[in-house]
Design a protein around this motif. Sequence first.
Motif, PDB file in Angstrom:
ATOM      1  N   CYS A 101      11.859  -5.005 -25.867  1.00 31.77           N
ATOM      2  CA  CYS A 101      10.985  -6.146 -25.566  1.00 31.77           C
ATOM      3  C   CYS A 101      11.161  -6.589 -24.112  1.00 31.77           C
ATOM      4  O   CYS A 101      10.179  -6.925 -23.437  1.00 31.77           O
ATOM      5  CB  CYS A 101      11.298  -7.319 -26.497  1.00 31.77           C
ATOM      6  N   GLU A 102      12.390  -6.567 -23.635  1.00 30.53           N
ATOM      7  CA  GLU A 102      12.651  -6.993 -22.262  1.00 30.53           C
ATOM      8  C   GLU A 102      11.947  -6.086 -21.259  1.00 30.53           C
ATOM      9  O   GLU A 102      11.347  -6.560 -20.298  1.00 30.53           O
ATOM     10  CB  GLU A 102      14.161  -7.025 -21.994  1.00 30.53           C
ATOM     11  N   GLU A 103      12.034  -4.777 -21.466  1.00 27.41           N
ATOM     12  CA  GLU A 103      11.363  -3.836 -20.565  1.00 27.41           C
ATOM     13  C   GLU A 103       9.851  -4.011 -20.641  1.00 27.41           C
ATOM     14  O   GLU A 103       9.159  -3.966 -19.619  1.00 27.41           O
ATOM     15  CB  GLU A 103      11.739  -2.394 -20.918  1.00 27.41           C
ATOM     16  N   GLU A 106       8.908  -7.155 -18.700  1.00 26.15           N
ATOM     17  CA  GLU A 106       9.027  -6.938 -17.257  1.00 26.15           C
ATOM     18  C   GLU A 106       7.839  -6.185 -16.696  1.00 26.15           C
ATOM     19  O   GLU A 106       7.347  -6.489 -15.612  1.00 26.15           O
ATOM     20  CB  GLU A 106      10.315  -6.185 -16.933  1.00 26.15           C
TER      21      GLU A 106
END
Length: 111
Positions: A101-103, A106
């Motif tokens: 989810c973070e990637e 971003e």
Amino acid sequence: MKRTQKVTTLVVSLGLLGASLGVAQAEETPPHGHLLVTGIEFDDTGEPIGYKHCRLLAAGRPVPLHAHHDRLHIGTAGEMLWTRANAAVVPLAPLAPWSTCEEFAEMIFAE
């Protein structure tokens, strides 16, 4: 990354799966996990600017083919998620350039 490129990346990732429906899925589509992204927010021009939640579906493991592309992405479930909840089931690597989810956030929502 420009916002237009972000939208293109998101749309291409989602569309890539729909395009594979005419091909033998077991042979052509590599196993991949999915994210459930909910509460996607858009600006006045239709560019994605944020989301409320992002979760790994099935702990990031591939979804069985019988419940996969024809339901999650472009079938009734996928359509209802998109049109009624501003949500989407998004593929993970190797079909997309993100694995978490973070990637995803971003690449799609970062300035």
